[in-house]
Design a protein around this motif. Structure first.
Motif, PDB file in Angstrom:
ATOM      1  N   UNK A  32      -0.427   4.882  -8.252  1.00  0.00           N
ATOM      2  CA  UNK A  32       0.594   3.941  -8.711  1.00  0.00           C
ATOM      3  C   UNK A  32      -0.049   2.904  -9.624  1.00  0.00           C
ATOM      4  N   UNK A  33       0.761   2.256 -10.436  1.00  0.00           N
ATOM      5  CA  UNK A  33       0.317   1.105 -11.229  1.00  0.00           C
ATOM      6  C   UNK A  33       1.305  -0.034 -11.016  1.00  0.00           C
ATOM      7  N   UNK A  34       0.775  -1.253 -11.128  1.00  0.00           N
ATOM      8  CA  UNK A  34       1.602  -2.451 -11.037  1.00  0.00           C
ATOM      9  C   UNK A  34       0.981  -3.482 -11.958  1.00  0.00           C
ATOM     10  N   UNK A  35       1.559  -4.663 -12.027  1.00  0.00           N
ATOM     11  CA  UNK A  35       1.034  -5.704 -12.902  1.00  0.00           C
ATOM     12  C   UNK A  35      -0.411  -6.031 -12.527  1.00  0.00           C
ATOM     13  N   UNK A  36      -1.341  -5.668 -13.410  1.00  0.00           N
ATOM     14  CA  UNK A  36      -2.745  -5.996 -13.182  1.00  0.00           C
ATOM     15  C   UNK A  36      -3.417  -5.187 -12.095  1.00  0.00           C
ATOM     16  N   UNK A  37      -2.802  -4.110 -11.622  1.00  0.00           N
ATOM     17  CA  UNK A  37      -3.381  -3.312 -10.536  1.00  0.00           C
ATOM     18  C   UNK A  37      -3.166  -1.821 -10.794  1.00  0.00           C
ATOM     19  N   UNK A  38      -4.094  -1.026 -10.257  1.00  0.00           N
ATOM     20  CA  UNK A  38      -3.929   0.422 -10.282  1.00  0.00           C
ATOM     21  C   UNK A  38      -4.434   0.981  -8.954  1.00  0.00           C
ATOM     22  N   UNK A  39      -3.689   1.937  -8.404  1.00  0.00           N
ATOM     23  CA  UNK A  39      -4.054   2.566  -7.136  1.00  0.00           C
ATOM     24  C   UNK A  39      -4.560   3.969  -7.422  1.00  0.00           C
ATOM     25  N   UNK A  40      -5.767   4.259  -6.905  1.00  0.00           N
ATOM     26  CA  UNK A  40      -6.444   5.525  -7.171  1.00  0.00           C
ATOM     27  C   UNK A  40      -6.811   6.215  -5.866  1.00  0.00           C
ATOM     28  N   UNK A  41      -7.137   7.495  -5.966  1.00  0.00           N
ATOM     29  CA  UNK A  41      -7.662   8.234  -4.829  1.00  0.00           C
ATOM     30  C   UNK A  41      -8.858   7.505  -4.231  1.00  0.00           C
ATOM     31  N   UNK A  42      -8.907   7.420  -2.914  1.00  0.00           N
ATOM     32  CA  UNK A  42     -10.057   6.798  -2.253  1.00  0.00           C
ATOM     33  C   UNK A  42     -11.250   7.755  -2.322  1.00  0.00           C
ATOM     34  N   UNK A  43     -12.324   7.276  -2.891  1.00  0.00           N
ATOM     35  CA  UNK A  43     -13.527   8.084  -3.093  1.00  0.00           C
ATOM     36  C   UNK A  43     -14.683   7.117  -3.278  1.00  0.00           C
ATOM     37  N   UNK A  44     -15.903   7.598  -3.067  1.00  0.00           N
ATOM     38  CA  UNK A  44     -17.063   6.735  -3.323  1.00  0.00           C
ATOM     39  C   UNK A  44     -17.052   6.239  -4.764  1.00  0.00           C
ATOM     40  N   UNK A  45     -16.572   7.070  -5.681  1.00  0.00           N
ATOM     41  CA  UNK A  45     -16.518   6.665  -7.086  1.00  0.00           C
ATOM     42  C   UNK A  45     -15.531   5.530  -7.296  1.00  0.00           C
TER      43      UNK A  45
ATOM     44  N   UNK B 117      -9.382  -5.677  -2.215  1.00  0.00           N
ATOM     45  CA  UNK B 117      -9.268  -5.286  -0.806  1.00  0.00           C
ATOM     46  C   UNK B 117      -7.992  -5.801  -0.159  1.00  0.00           C
ATOM     47  N   UNK B 118      -7.466  -6.916  -0.671  1.00  0.00           N
ATOM     48  CA  UNK B 118      -6.309  -7.536  -0.029  1.00  0.00           C
ATOM     49  C   UNK B 118      -4.978  -6.901  -0.427  1.00  0.00           C
ATOM     50  N   UNK B 119      -4.991  -6.034  -1.442  1.00  0.00           N
ATOM     51  CA  UNK B 119      -3.743  -5.416  -1.896  1.00  0.00           C
ATOM     52  C   UNK B 119      -3.311  -4.325  -0.916  1.00  0.00           C
ATOM     53  N   UNK B 120      -2.036  -4.230  -0.619  1.00  0.00           N
ATOM     54  CA  UNK B 120      -1.560  -3.176   0.285  1.00  0.00           C
ATOM     55  C   UNK B 120      -1.847  -1.792  -0.295  1.00  0.00           C
ATOM     56  N   UNK B 121      -2.327  -0.879   0.545  1.00  0.00           N
ATOM     57  CA  UNK B 121      -2.597   0.483   0.099  1.00  0.00           C
ATOM     58  C   UNK B 121      -2.702   1.395   1.311  1.00  0.00           C
ATOM     59  N   UNK B 122      -2.533   2.675   1.079  1.00  0.00           N
ATOM     60  CA  UNK B 122      -2.661   3.648   2.161  1.00  0.00           C
ATOM     61  C   UNK B 122      -4.133   3.934   2.436  1.00  0.00           C
ATOM     62  N   UNK B 123      -4.392   4.628   3.519  1.00  0.00           N
ATOM     63  CA  UNK B 123      -5.771   4.891   3.939  1.00  0.00           C
ATOM     64  C   UNK B 123      -6.519   5.781   2.954  1.00  0.00           C
ATOM     65  N   UNK B 124      -5.791   6.585   2.192  1.00  0.00           N
ATOM     66  CA  UNK B 124      -6.448   7.511   1.267  1.00  0.00           C
ATOM     67  C   UNK B 124      -6.498   6.975  -0.162  1.00  0.00           C
ATOM     68  N   UNK B 125      -6.272   5.661  -0.329  1.00  0.00           N
ATOM     69  CA  UNK B 125      -6.195   5.093  -1.679  1.00  0.00           C
ATOM     70  C   UNK B 125      -7.034   3.825  -1.791  1.00  0.00           C
ATOM     71  N   UNK B 126      -7.305   3.443  -3.039  1.00  0.00           N
ATOM     72  CA  UNK B 126      -8.054   2.233  -3.379  1.00  0.00           C
ATOM     73  C   UNK B 126      -7.292   1.510  -4.482  1.00  0.00           C
ATOM     74  N   UNK B 127      -7.180   0.209  -4.376  1.00  0.00           N
ATOM     75  CA  UNK B 127      -6.537  -0.584  -5.432  1.00  0.00           C
ATOM     76  C   UNK B 127      -7.629  -1.334  -6.203  1.00  0.00           C
ATOM     77  N   UNK B 128      -7.605  -1.177  -7.501  1.00  0.00           N
ATOM     78  CA  UNK B 128      -8.536  -1.898  -8.375  1.00  0.00           C
ATOM     79  C   UNK B 128      -7.736  -2.732  -9.357  1.00  0.00           C
ATOM     80  N   UNK B 129      -8.406  -3.738  -9.903  1.00  0.00           N
ATOM     81  CA  UNK B 129      -7.796  -4.552 -10.948  1.00  0.00           C
ATOM     82  C   UNK B 129      -7.671  -3.704 -12.211  1.00  0.00           C
ATOM     83  N   UNK B 130      -6.515  -3.702 -12.827  1.00  0.00           N
ATOM     84  CA  UNK B 130      -6.296  -3.020 -14.098  1.00  0.00           C
ATOM     85  C   UNK B 130      -6.395  -4.066 -15.203  1.00  0.00           C
TER      86      UNK B 130
END
Length: 375
Positions: free
Chosen positions: A51-64, A87-100
């Motif tokens: 998913x994407x949102x204002x200033x955020x992107x949610x990606x597959x959870x991976x070491x990368x 870390x504070x952004x809501x996300x599922x266990x299999x996802x990572x949220x980064x700043x876009x």
């Protein structure tokens, strides 16, 4: 008669198996010899955009996707820049949220396949950074080599040369810093790059022949006013810098080396890339032999260029234990043999060729301290 037929059948099977082995070895060696510029190495995982949102992107959870720092996020037809993990952004266990940070090209949609790249910028120095630059052509032994030149006030030039699976856009990561410190910067393409001649065999040689294009860039810099040059290389570009410092007819003008994730043993790197392509371990020696046969690569020549005893100028190495393409243990051993000339800066949690990305401010401060006496 049965014995003759059985023997003939056994020979046929052996020949067929040998042919399959040769083909498999060639395919495995392609991971290093045909690494396309701007495409991910096989060690770099594909991630899915959730998913994407204002200033955020949610990606597959991976070491990368959990790596610290700032990276380009490339897809088929898109490029964006992502910052730190939120870390504070809501996300599922299999996802990572980064700043876009920004989307520089194309669009991002859920289910898009993307990968992290050290190339934060795309385009040329003017378009990407607002820096005045000139598009020039450097005469090389195989033909003209396109290059960017960003002018600066100093008589010491920095020649920045990219490595495996990247383009000269990688130099844009540090070009603003170098310009701020008044260094003229030359960022050349070399054989095999877009717009540059190809090696006659159409393969990359992991710096073994490409270094001669860097030698041409040194000659160009001296011809147009450089009193000294600092060679700045990533990955196989670092290999090229070492070879040029050892063998160039202009090596007396080389005053320093900056090596990011240097490839100091091509066989180890080729094996790592072939393994990432899921090549069975039994076939890895075939991949090495295939590379030798196809390119004339020989470990002794590259090892000679990476011999610390040949080093004559101050050298800064950025490298870290998470590099799965070029083992950092080789850089540690290299640095330990020449503590008088080599500074090794460890960088944690950064992949191959992306030491700047993990912490740009810290990287640039170390680079500033190293370059100050060479100004």
């Amino acid at each position: 008669m049965r014995t003759v037929k059985a023997t003939a059948a056994a020979v046929s099977v052996a020949l067929a198996a040998g042919a399959v082995g040769v083909a498999a070895g060639r395919y495995a060696s392609d991971a290093a010899l045909k690494a396309p510029p701007g495409r991910p190495l096989p060690t770099e995982p594909r991630l899915t955009v959730h998913a994407t949102a204002a200033g955020q992107i949610t990606l597959t959870r991976d070491l990368a996707s959990l790596r610290p720092g700032i990276y380009g996020l490339a897809g088929d037809g898109s490029h964006a820049v992502v910052g730190h993990v939120i870390d504070t952004a809501p996300h599922s266990a299999d996802a990572v949220v980064r700043r876009l940070e920004r989307v520089t090209h194309g669009t991002l949609h859920p289910r898009d396949k993307v990968w992290l790249t050290p190339n934060v910028h795309i385009g040329n120095p003017s378009a990407a950074l607002g820096l005045d630059h000139a598009d020039i052509d450097i005469p090389g032994e195989l033909g003209s080599l396109p290059a960017w030149f960003v002018p600066g006030a100093r008589s010491t030039w920095v020649i920045a040369v990219h490595g495996l699976a990247t383009t000269r856009e990688l130099a844009l990561n540090v070009m603003e810093f170098l310009h701020r410190n008044r260094f003229p910067v030359l960022a050349p393409a070399y054989r095999g790059d877009l717009g540059a001649p190809r090696n006659p065999d159409g393969l990359g040689h992991l710096g073994e022949t490409e270094w001669r294009d860097l030698d041409a860039a040194i000659r160009y810099a001296v011809r147009y006013g450089a009193e000294h040059v600092v060679l700045y290389g990533w990955s196989t570009g670092a290999t090229m810098a070492l070879r040029a410092a050892a063998h160039s007819g202009m090596r007396n003008r080389v005053s320093g080396l900056v090596l990011d994730s240097p490839v100091l043993d091509w066989e180890t790197t080729l094996r790592a890339l072939a393994t990432a392509r899921r090549t069975p371990g039994a076939l890895l020696p075939l991949a090495v032999r295939a590379a030798q046969g196809r390119t004339g690569l020989h470990g002794d020549r590259i090892a000679e260029a990476a011999d610390p005893a040949r080093l004559k100028v101050p050298t800064l190495i950025f490298h870290g234990p998470d590099d799965t393409v070029a083992p950092w243990s080789l850089s540690r051993r290299f640095a330990a043999r020449r503590p008088d000339l080599i500074t090794l800066q460890p960088v944690a949690r950064a992949p191959h060729g992306a030491m700047w990305n993990a912490d740009p401010a810290a990287y640039e401060e170390i680079l500033r301290r190293f370059l100050t006496p060479l100004m």
